[in-house]
Design an enzyme around this catalytic site. Structure first.
Site, PDB file in Angstrom:
ATOM      1  N   GLU A  74       0.827  -1.215   0.000  1.00  0.00           N
ATOM      2  CA  GLU A  74       0.000   0.000   0.000  1.00  0.00           C
ATOM      3  C   GLU A  74       0.860   1.264   0.000  1.00  0.00           C
ATOM      4  O   GLU A  74       2.054   1.215   0.312  1.00  0.00           O
ATOM      5  CB  GLU A  74      -0.947   0.013   1.202  1.00  0.00           C
ATOM      6  CG  GLU A  74      -0.233   0.015   2.550  1.00  0.00           C
ATOM      7  CD  GLU A  74      -1.080   0.577   3.689  1.00  0.00           C
ATOM      8  OE1 GLU A  74      -1.555   1.716   3.581  1.00  0.00           O
ATOM      9  OE2 GLU A  74      -1.220  -0.136   4.710  1.00  0.00           O
ATOM     10  N   LYS A 122      -3.277  -1.924  15.758  1.00  0.00           N
ATOM     11  CA  LYS A 122      -2.788  -1.082  16.850  1.00  0.00           C
ATOM     12  C   LYS A 122      -3.855  -0.946  17.917  1.00  0.00           C
ATOM     13  O   LYS A 122      -5.036  -0.925  17.601  1.00  0.00           O
ATOM     14  CB  LYS A 122      -2.507   0.314  16.305  1.00  0.00           C
ATOM     15  CG  LYS A 122      -1.207   0.417  15.606  1.00  0.00           C
ATOM     16  CD  LYS A 122      -0.691   1.850  15.716  1.00  0.00           C
ATOM     17  CE  LYS A 122       0.630   1.956  15.001  1.00  0.00           C
ATOM     18  NZ  LYS A 122       0.448   1.957  13.550  1.00  0.00           N
TER      19      LYS A 122
HETATM   20  N1  PSU Z   1      -2.679   1.369  10.872  1.00  0.00           N
HETATM   21  C1  PSU Z   1      -1.343   1.391  11.002  1.00  0.00           C
HETATM   22  N2  PSU Z   1      -0.597   2.003  10.047  1.00  0.00           N
HETATM   23  C2  PSU Z   1      -1.164   2.579   8.938  1.00  0.00           C
HETATM   24  C3  PSU Z   1      -2.585   2.537   8.804  1.00  0.00           C
HETATM   25  C4  PSU Z   1      -3.289   1.921   9.778  1.00  0.00           C
HETATM   26  O1  PSU Z   1      -0.832   0.863  11.986  1.00  0.00           O
HETATM   27  O2  PSU Z   1      -0.443   3.130   8.104  1.00  0.00           O
HETATM   28  C5  PSU Z   1      -3.229   3.121   7.586  1.00  0.00           C
HETATM   29  C6  PSU Z   1      -3.539   2.017   6.553  1.00  0.00           C
HETATM   30  O3  PSU Z   1      -3.396   2.546   5.255  1.00  0.00           O
HETATM   31  C7  PSU Z   1      -5.006   1.714   6.833  1.00  0.00           C
HETATM   32  C8  PSU Z   1      -5.534   3.087   7.168  1.00  0.00           C
HETATM   33  O4  PSU Z   1      -5.690   1.141   5.740  1.00  0.00           O
HETATM   34  O5  PSU Z   1      -4.495   3.686   7.932  1.00  0.00           O
HETATM   35  C9  PSU Z   1      -6.819   3.029   7.932  1.00  0.00           C
HETATM   36  O6  PSU Z   1      -7.371   4.310   7.996  1.00  0.00           O
HETATM   37  P1  PSU Z   1      -8.862   4.501   8.535  1.00  0.00           P
HETATM   38  O7  PSU Z   1      -8.789   4.063   9.975  1.00  0.00           O
HETATM   39  O8  PSU Z   1      -9.152   5.947   8.351  1.00  0.00           O
HETATM   40  O9  PSU Z   1      -9.725   3.576   7.721  1.00  0.00           O
END
Ligand code: PSU
Ligand code: MN
Length: 303
Positions: free
Chosen positions: A25, A159
């Site tokens: 990604e 996390k």
């Molecule tokens: N969690 C992490 N590192 C990240 C992300 C999430 O530990 O870089 C990033 C990923 O790209 C994930 C996104 O798909 O954040 C999720 O964002 P949201 O919670 O807004 O869906």
């Protein structure tokens, strides 16, 4: 899809021949890590995937085109841009129509990988059900996508900025297998254990590939979460991380951070509070996931 999707020649050839390919990604590059560590990590994981016999395909949206496989110059552009839009699935039509750039999250990377015929994707952490979601309804689109795109996502768990128990419940509701590599406990990104039992455990890439193959061969649509605990040497104890995460959550609440800004905000604050130790751990676990992703892709290619 040809009208929207550019698959890099090397990636297209490998997919066509049934060889191992691993998607990566770009939100983790643009929003998950600071420059220049983001660039060296992005290059490093591509190299690890190659060393382990697979072809890497970093995914992003550039000039309104869905890209599966970036050139080194394009990876550098994403790493240096500083203001690239964080693009989940709901952002794809807008960016395509306007010819914009977007760094893809787990959800949109899965969707574009599936369009390109790529079945394995390695990253750091996935989005999930946020703490306090009963009030905020903040549930990442990553989880919905797990039910739709036929892609196995190798990650280090979630996390603890998220409610890990509710995230596992939600994945169960969606019918998504969650398999932890070499452990009975579902990992919490910086820590090998979250205190939540993993729904399933598998001890080798072959075993994981056999489960992926069985799922898709039966026609069960959607992805799998392959949780790969951070190596012991790089782990940060859960209790210490919890303190920092709690402080970051309070700060986000005080500042009224909402919507797609929440996850990047929390990631940045936790990194600052741990004085960079979280970044070192983050880089180590992503590299570890790239290795397992390549092994799974190779095992799947043999089926
Ligand atoms: N969690 C992490 N590192 C990240 C992300 C999430 O530990 O870089 C990033 C990923 O790209 C994930 C996104 O798909 O954040 C999720 O964002 P949201 O919670 O807004 O869906
Ligand atoms: Mn969200």
């Amino acid at each position: 899809m040809k009208n929207y999707l550019d698959v890099a020649p090397e990636v297209a050839e490998a997919v066509k021949a049934g060889r191992a390919v691993v998607a990566l990604e770009s939100t983790i590059i643009a929003h998950g890590m600071p420059y220049p560590q983001n660039l060296s990590t992005a290059r490093g994981v591509e190299a690890i995937i190659r060393q382990n016999g697979a072809v890497p395909a970093t995914i992003a949206i550039l000039n309104g085109r869905l890209k599966a496989g970036l050139t080194d110059a394009e990876i550098e552009e994403v790493a240096k841009s500083g203001d690239m839009v964080k693009a989940s699935v709901r952002d794809m039509p807008v960016l395509v129509a306007s010819g914009g750039h977007g760094a893809t999250t787990v959800a949109s990377t899965m969707r574009i990988a599936a369009m390109a015929g790529i079945r394995v994707f390695a990253t750091g952490g996935i989005g999930g059900v946020h703490r306090g979601a009963a009030k905020s309804l903040d549930i990442s689109a990553d989880l919905q996508e797990m039910a739709k795109s036929d892609v196995a996502v190798v990650c280090a768990g979630a996390k603890s900025i998220l409610d890990i128990g509710l995230t596992l419940e939600y994945l169960e509701t969606l019918g998504v297998p969650v398999i932890t590599h070499g452990s009975d406990d579902f990992p919490a990104f910086y820590s090998r254990e979250s205190g939540h039992k993993s729904p399933f455990r598998a001890d080798s890439a072959q075993e994981i590939a056999a489960i992926c193959h069985a799922k898709w061969d039966m026609g069960l649509a959607g992805g799998l979460v392959i949780a790969n605990p951070i190596p012991t040497a790089d782990e940060i104890p859960g209790a210490e991380m919890d303190r920092q995460i709690h402080a970051a959550l309070v700060e986000a609440d005080t500042m009224g951070v909402k919507g797609k800004a929440v996850t990047p905000f929390l990631l940045k604050h936790v990194a600052a509070l741990t004085e960079g130790r979280s970044l070192t751990a983050n880089i180590a676990l992503v590299r570890n996931n790239a290795r397992l992703g390549a092994e799974i892709a190779r095992a799947l290619a043999g089926k």
